[in-house]
Write an enzyme that holds these catalytic residues in place. Structure first.
Site, PDB file in Angstrom:
ATOM      1  N   GLU A 146       2.110   0.565  -9.572  1.00 16.60           N
ATOM      2  CA  GLU A 146       1.071   0.994  -8.636  1.00 16.60           C
ATOM      3  C   GLU A 146      -0.064   1.692  -9.364  1.00 16.60           C
ATOM      4  OE1 GLU A 146       4.157   2.158  -8.690  1.00 16.60           O
ATOM      5  OE2 GLU A 146       4.163   4.365  -8.682  1.00 16.60           O
TER       6      GLU A 146
ATOM      7  N   ASP B  81      -3.575   6.067  -9.741  1.00 15.08           N
ATOM      8  CA  ASP B  81      -2.198   5.862  -9.287  1.00 15.08           C
ATOM      9  C   ASP B  81      -2.144   6.047  -7.775  1.00 15.08           C
ATOM     10  OD1 ASP B  81       0.783   7.136  -8.795  1.00 15.08           O
ATOM     11  OD2 ASP B  81       0.743   5.646 -10.396  1.00 15.08           O
TER      12      ASP B  81
ATOM     13  N   ASN C  72       7.342   1.295  -0.141  1.00 13.69           N
ATOM     14  CA  ASN C  72       8.367   0.267  -0.362  1.00 13.69           C
ATOM     15  C   ASN C  72       9.664   0.609   0.361  1.00 13.69           C
ATOM     16  OD1 ASN C  72       6.938  -1.563  -1.910  1.00 13.69           O
ATOM     17  ND2 ASN C  72       7.375  -0.503  -3.839  1.00 13.69           N
TER      18      ASN C  72
ATOM     19  N   ASP D   7       3.554  -5.069  -1.522  1.00 19.50           N
ATOM     20  CA  ASP D   7       2.700  -6.001  -2.268  1.00 19.50           C
ATOM     21  C   ASP D   7       1.330  -6.158  -1.612  1.00 19.50           C
ATOM     22  OD1 ASP D   7       5.366  -8.309  -3.310  1.00 19.50           O
ATOM     23  OD2 ASP D   7       4.726  -6.355  -4.089  1.00 19.50           O
TER      24      ASP D   7
ATOM     25  N   HIS E  30       9.241  -4.269   0.231  1.00 17.49           N
ATOM     26  CA  HIS E  30       8.394  -4.654  -0.889  1.00 17.49           C
ATOM     27  C   HIS E  30       7.309  -5.641  -0.479  1.00 17.49           C
ATOM     28  CE1 HIS E  30      10.553  -2.658  -4.174  1.00 17.49           C
ATOM     29  NE2 HIS E  30      11.640  -2.850  -3.447  1.00 17.49           N
TER      30      HIS E  30
END
Length: 502
Positions: A415, A372, A380, A389, A385
């Site tokens: 994630e 993770d 973010n 990405d 975002h």
């Protein structure tokens, strides 16, 4: 393992060494047995001048003849073409032991102590240390025993003066310290060099077997295969399937006429493949547009690996032609199983492939890494975002570059990533997890001029015997991953039941 005397601790290893080094060892021992025994008997001429007419002369002569007989026995055993390590070792011990006893008999027969007697005894000991290959601990201990017997004889029998005994003791200590260390070092160096040669011969034999198998598999493999030189790119060999795919008109009848780059529709693709091979040793699987020797375009899936061919670096490339129908099927499969952002497996694709690998596993169970990205929501919220990405894409690329062939990776959450390591021990899985964690933590990601530091929390769990799915292991890995987060993040945590796994 080699002991302090420079000899192998296991007798089987020592016998194997003597067996392999038989010509070199026996060359010295033949000279020792024949020459040493002969010289020892010739010294009877001096005995005649000193002891003629006494009973001691005949006893000394008998002892010298026994030494000669044992020397001839040593010479005889050392002449055999068939190695006999135990017989050679015993013959050397018998020859040395009898020589020591005979020397003491000569000393007794002559009847008094002289510095020359002590000096000659020590010179003999030093010569044995320097010249004779010592094959047993007994050989080492016989020499101090010989000097000790000389010292006892000189002090107790002849009543040598304290000054002479002190001089003899000083010389004896020097001779044995120097000779013992030199003989042990020589024995150790000889055996280490022998081990190095054996390892090298083993590696050469393995390479020959591998290359022989490769040639056979190369020819019969139904997949088109091309073997080329790494540095020049010259195509060395095409198997039959590759010939039918790339050169059906036989425009390149001889090896070395074609260049690998000739078959790329876009030369840049060929250069990228070559770069990947230089940096990682592998390239692909990757879909590329190529062309035949006649210039006809074809779509293939390429996979290349570095290897050794005839002792030189080479590239083995496999090609799978993708027809229009297969391309559509392939695209459909990738759409349903691939994460469109990172290009890795999505959750469905990862678990379908992982379950299939688990069912097919025959020689060991896998380990699972659950990963993770720490504080991803902050990325973010801070950068948007779009940057988030790109962060996920770069994380996936960085992690996938650390994996081995056959390892499976997928993005199974926002994630969250999972990696399956087939037939892996827990220790190897922990080491892989640490390398991935360090690779991400050590270097911040750079995106659109931004520097974005990232860390990972990783849970490690082994699939236990009897578990036919990943569900239980996933639960353990998930618990371990959250434990890593609670423990401060940027760390690897092992599932509590994984320590009992193989």
């Amino acid at each position: 393992p080699i002991g302090r005397l420079g000899l192998f601790l296991r007798i089987d290893d020592e016998n194997a060494y003597v067996h392999s080094m038989w010509p070199e060892i026996t060359a010295r021992l033949r000279l020792l047995g024949l020459g040493g025994g002969g010289v020892f008997v010739l010294a009877s001429i001096v005995d005649w001048t000193k002891l003629h007419g006494t009973a001691a002369f005949w006893g000394v002569l008998a002892a010298r003849l026994v030494v000669l007989a044992l020397g001839l026995n040593l010479w005889r055993i050392a002449r055999h073409d068939t190695p006999r390590p135990a017989a050679l070792r015993n013959a050397l011990i018998a020859f040395e032991l009898c020589g020591i006893v005979a020397f003491r008999m000569v000393n007794l027969a002559y009847g008094d102590y002289s510095p020359n007697m002590g000096m000659s005894g020590l010179l003999m000991v030093l010569a044995i240390y320097a010249y004779v290959p010592l094959l047993s601990p007994v050989n080492f201990w016989l020499l101090p025993a010989a000097t000790a017997s000389l010292f006892v004889l000189s002090a107790g029998w002849f009543g040598a003066s304290l000054r002479d005994l002190s001089a003899l003791l000083v010389m004896a200590v020097f001779v044995h310290l120097l000779g013992w260390s030199a003989a042990a070092r020589s024995a150790r160096n000889g055996r280490l060099a022998w081990l190095d040669r054996r390892r090298l011969e083993h590696e050469i034999d393995e390479r020959r077997v591998v290359e022989s198998n490769l040639r056979h598999l190369f020819e019969v493999c139904p997949v088109p295969l091309v073997l080329s030189q790494q540095h020049t790119g010259l195509a060395l060999r095409f198997n039959r399937a590759a010939k039918e795919l790339l050169d059906p008109q036989n425009r390149y009848p001889e090896p070395g006429l074609a260049h690998a780059l000739h078959f790329y529709a876009n030369l840049q693709d060929g250069k990228l493949v070559a770069k990947s091979l230089r940096e990682r040793g592998v390239a692909g699987p990757i879909d590329l547009r190529m062309k035949t020797a006649e210039g006809i375009g074809i779509q293939v899936m390429l996979d290349a690996r570095l290897l050794r061919y005839d002792g030189k670096p080479a590239v083995l490339t496999s090609l799978v032609e993708i027809t229009e129908r297969k391309q559509r099927e392939h695209d459909l499969t990738r759409m349903t199983q691939t994460d469109m952002l990172t290009g890795t497996y999505n959750r469905r694709g990862f678990f379908e492939r992982a379950e299939s690998m688990l069912r097919e596993s025959r020689h060991g169970l896998p380990c699972l890494l659950l990963i993770d990205a720490d504080h991803f929501k902050r990325v973010n919220d801070t950068h948007g975002h779009q940057v988030g990405d790109v962060v996920l894409l770069q994380l996936a690329n960085r992690m996938s570059s650390m994996l081995r062939e056959g390892d499976l990776m997928g993005r199974i959450g926002g994630e969250e990533f999972a990696i399956l390591l087939p037939q892996s021990s827990v220790q190897a899985a922990i080491a892989m997890a640490e390398r991935i964690r360090e690779a991400v933590a050590r270097h911040a990601l750079r995106i659109q001029g931004l520097r974005v530091p990232m860390t990972l929390s990783i849970g490690v769990a082994a699939v236990l015997p009897g578990e036919g799915t990943l569900s239980a292991a996933l639960g353990r890995a998930d618990t371990a991953m959250y434990s890593a987060k609670q423990g401060g993040r940027n760390r690897v945590q092992i599932a509590s039941t994984s320590t009992s796994a193989p």
